[in-house]
Design an enzyme around this catalytic site. Structure first.
Site, PDB file in Angstrom:
ATOM      1  CG  ASP A 144      -0.627  -5.228   3.432  1.00 32.84           C
ATOM      2  OD1 ASP A 144      -1.157  -4.368   4.108  1.00 32.84           O
ATOM      3  OD2 ASP A 144       0.517  -5.197   2.819  1.00 32.84           O
ATOM      4  CG  HIS A 203      -4.718  -3.209  -7.825  1.00 33.72           C
ATOM      5  ND1 HIS A 203      -4.530  -2.168  -7.724  1.00 33.72           N
ATOM      6  CD2 HIS A 203      -5.906  -3.368  -6.584  1.00 33.72           C
ATOM      7  CE1 HIS A 203      -4.536  -1.275  -6.771  1.00 33.72           C
ATOM      8  NE2 HIS A 203      -5.552  -2.124  -6.051  1.00 33.72           N
ATOM      9  CB  SER A 252      -8.460  -0.871  -4.375  1.00 28.25           C
ATOM     10  OG  SER A 252      -7.560  -1.091  -3.941  1.00 28.25           O
TER      11      SER A 252
END
Length: 272
Positions: A17, A46, A103
């Site tokens: 982000d 995710h 991640s």
């Protein structure tokens, strides 16, 4: 389920982000992570599934974290390494060569402590280069960030995907033989203790026998030496006696008159 070795899941740098994951966050996550406080689970992309039969269920749980300095393209950075308990679904993907990137989801202010904490781990096919493109897109249009709906908290952040080289520790299969050996182990240890006691007794007896043998051998050697000395003295006495006899036989006795000549006639004179 298999336990993995530590593998790299994140480095200090940009996120999806546009924010930057600081080196201090990496260290804070490594220092504060405790599964008893909060267990970070591993999923795909995710996405958190709600059904155990869903493809987006739980694939692993993070058991430990550590921070180490690594060198990337000549630049030293602090990296986060994770150890996980991998479930069968993840093992199948790993064996098939899928979902080779990871991640992490970071809460920069976990439970209002002011410290960063690892709250999630994702396995993905998205390489780091594509993650960089998403970061650039999210920085320009944060409201259109494709990861917003996947976060556990709106202030959480996802790191760019890291290629994961996951290796697993060798573990014993808890089969029937192992269970049998576990039951047998106390008896074997008890037997070993008894055998050790018997061995000690036998060893002491052998030491006593060896000592007695050494004493006997010493005494025997002393007797042999004394006998040899007596034998030598006896030989000398015999030699002295032989020499004396030969000497005496070679000498005349002055107190003994010569024997009369034998004429063949015997006459005896008697004086009155």
């Amino acid at each position: 389920m298999k336990k993995s070795k530590f593998f790299r899941v994140a480095v200090a740098g940009s996120t999806t982000d546009g924010r930057v994951i600081e080196a201090t966050w990496i260290q804070q996550m490594a220092d504060s992570y405790d599964p008893n406080t909060y267990t970070a689970l591993g999923n795909l992309e995710h996405y958190r599934g709600f059904s155990p039969s869903s493809e987006f269920g739980t694939y692993a749980k993070v058991t430990a974290l550590k921070a180490e300095e690594v060198e990337i393209n000549g630049t030293k950075k602090l990296a986060l390494f994770a150890q996980v308990d991998a479930f069968d679904q993840l093992l199948a993907l790993h064996n098939a060569g899928q979902k080779l990137f990871t991640s992490i989801e970071v809460n920069p202010n976990f439970a209002d402590t002011g410290k960063a904490y690892l709250v999630g781990l994702a396995f993905t096919d998205t390489p780091a280069s594509l993650g960089t493109q998403i970061m650039e897109f999210a920085a320009k249009q944060p409201e259109a960030n494709p990861f917003v709906g996947r976060k556990q908290d709106v202030d959480n952040l996802f790191t760019a995907a890291e290629e994961a080289s996951i290796e697993f520790e060798e573990s014993e299969s808890p089969g029937l033989f192992k269970k049998f050996m576990d039951l047998l182990k106390p008896k074997l240890e008890e037997k070993d203790n008894k055998d050790n006691g018997k061995f000690t007794e036998i060893n002491q007896c052998l030491e006593e026998v060896a000592k007695t043998f050494n004493d006997t051998q010493t005494k025997l050697q002393k007797v042999e030496t004394e006998f040899s000395e007596l034998k030598t003295k006896n030989s000398k006495l015999e030699q002295d006696f032989t020499d004396l006899k030969a000497k005496l036989e070679g000498e005349e006795n002055p107190g003994t008159p010569p024997a009369p000549e034998n004429t063949g006639n015997f006459s005896e004179q008697i004086e009155c």
